[in-house]
Design an enzyme around this catalytic site. Structure first.
Site: not given
Ligand code: ATP
Ligand code: MG
Length: 446
Positions: A75, A77, A154
């Site tokens: 997706d 964001d 993160d």
């Molecule tokens: P996925 O592809 O599995 O969705 P993602 O990195 O996009 O991985 P999300 O949970 O969608 O994971 O989170 C979106 C963004 O928010 C991450 O890329 C990161 O920048 C931030 N983020 C998410 N969780 C945390 C956390 N626990 N601490 C700091 N930043 C976070």
């Molecule tokens: Mg994501």
């Protein structure tokens, strides 16, 4: 004297912590190679509208990282300097979500774009009142600048901002360089960042397994020592993260990585038992392989089914114990199911709608052993027959039950009325119980 003073001023100035906010390096298209055509039209449109209204807006996080890794993002964001209310006013079809930190969902047909306002540092002006003794962040709800937003993310690979209009990637923490080197590296001091939010340890393991990125040595080193911090995380958050982990299409690598980093203890009792042993063709391994195959083939997977498999050997153990104490099989099974899901929910709260189905799958299992009279017909009509059967098949494939039981049901389900009648076992004789392993599940899992 003056020289010394100047040296003191310039060198002695306290070095900022590595994850304090600082300016971005901006990379043009030729440096990052992201193809603008891969951005969803809905995300493009949202960004254009925000720009038109005079706001900054970027694709951020997982989507930028995935595009750089030549993967299809799940997706898109967005992050912006517009407040949630301002975003909501620009898009007629949008909703404000969340009470604590409000985000906006902008809807375009079936697609929803999540728009988040840049978030600031978690430290309030009066010190660290929002941080627990363990260092865990309790509240994280202040608006901030783009630099601050980058610093609270993160991993360096997750702190990249892509503007599809200028085709620039804004990089605050050398994320581009890390991605090119196949590296997942936490922003700032790893121990501090894990203490702030222990779920980041699970994310490190999950993202490196899913994306094939190597964990940077300093990012990896403290994890086994800090694993216990996960005990303080609310079980519902752990559940969400475990769900992502197991439904990533890389469940086996993720499970192995959890074990390698000492993170599996206490999360799911079954992982403790199974992962402590060499991963062979155990029930859980088969189930995870099955799930991976389905995810990678874009077939639907049922979290309830997955958790039913992960906890099954616990249920078996308790079921056997109650039967050994003289209880009848069915009430024993019901009790075992309740015990296992109660113990489990203290660590990892399996959502009610999943745990109901999980119990239905378990409770169908003894009914597959009844192959006389009307019962098999009634089981075929059960709305959970398919899930129950798939579960039975795994039990047979892992050697817990004889394979001919699953084969019988496969034939029975496909047979016509006449063939079915001929397949039934005689009513007078008790259904022949298939071979059940005498070994305890812990050893059967090898
Ligand atoms: P996925 O592809 O599995 O969705 P993602 O990195 O996009 O991985 P999300 O949970 O969608 O994971 O989170 C979106 C963004 O928010 C991450 O890329 C990161 O920048 C931030 N983020 C998410 N969780 C945390 C956390 N626990 N601490 C700091 N930043 C976070
Ligand atoms: Mg994501």
């Amino acid at each position: 004297m003056i020289k010394k003073f100047l040296q003191h001023v310039f060198r002695g100035k306290k070095k900022p912590a590595p994850h304090t906010p600082h300016e971005a390096e901006r990379f043009p298209r030729r440096a990052h190679g992201i193809d603008r055509k891969l951005i969803s039209p809905a995300a493009m449109k949202t960004i254009q509208e925000l720009h038109k209204a005079g706001f900054a807006a970027f694709i951020v996080g997982g989507a930028v990282r995935d595009l750089l890794l030549k993967r299809t993002p799940k997706d898109f964001d967005l992050a912006t300097n517009a407040t949630p209310e301002q975003v909501h006013r620009i898009f007629r079809r949008s909703r404000l979500i969340g009470r604590r930190f409000r985000i906006v969902h902008v809807m375009f047909g079936a697609e929803t774009i999540e728009v988040t306002t840049f978030r600031g540092s978690h430290l309030s002006d009066d010190g660290d009142s929002q941080i627990a003794d363990s260092g865990r962040i309790l509240r994280d709800n202040v608006f901030g600048s783009q630099e601050e937003d980058a610093a609270r993310r993160d991993f360096t690979a997750n702190a990249l901002y892509y503007d599809p209009q200028s085709e620039e990637v804004w990089d605050y923490h050398h994320g581009l360089q890390d991605i090119k080197a196949g590296m997942l590296r936490i922003i700032g001091d790893p121990v501090t960042r894990y203490r702030e939010d222990p779920v980041r340890m699970l994310r490190a393991v999950r993202l490196s397994a899913k994306l094939g990125l190597k964990l940077h040595a300093a990012t990896e080193a403290p994890i086994p020592h800090l694993a216990d911090l996960l005990d303080d995380v609310p079980p519902a958050r752990v559940f969400d993260e475990m769900l992502k982990l197991f439904l990533s299409g890389h469940a086996i690598e993720s499970a192995k990585a959890l074990r390698a980093h000492g993170l599996h203890h206490g999360l799911l009792p079954m992982l403790d038992v199974v992962l402590e042993q060499p991963l062979g063709t155990s029930f859980v391994t088969l189930a995870l392989a099955n799930t991976d195959e389905r995810v990678l083939a874009d077939k639907p997977v049922s979290p309830a089914f997955l958790f039913a498999t992960l906890l099954w050997h616990e249920v078996l153990l308790a079921w056997q114990k109650h039967q050994d104490q003289g209880e009848r099989p069915l009430p024993s099974l019901m009790r075992a199911m309740d015990e296992v899901s109660d113990t489990q929910s203290q660590k990892l709260a399996i959502t009610k709608r999943f745990s109901i189905v999980m119990k239905e799958i378990w409770s169908l299992q003894p009914r597959f052993e009844q192959r006389a009279g009307q019962r098999p017909y009634r089981l075929l009509e059960n709305p959970r027959f398919r899930a129950g059967y798939d579960f039975l098949l795994l039990r047979c494939q892992s050697g817990e039950l004889a394979m001919d039981l699953a084969e019988w049901w496969e034939r029975f389900a496909q047979a016509n009325a006449e063939e079915r009648a001929a397949m039934l076992l005689p009513n007078s004789e008790p259904a022949k119980r298939p071979r059940r392993r005498r070994k305890k599940p812990s050893t059967a899992a090898q």
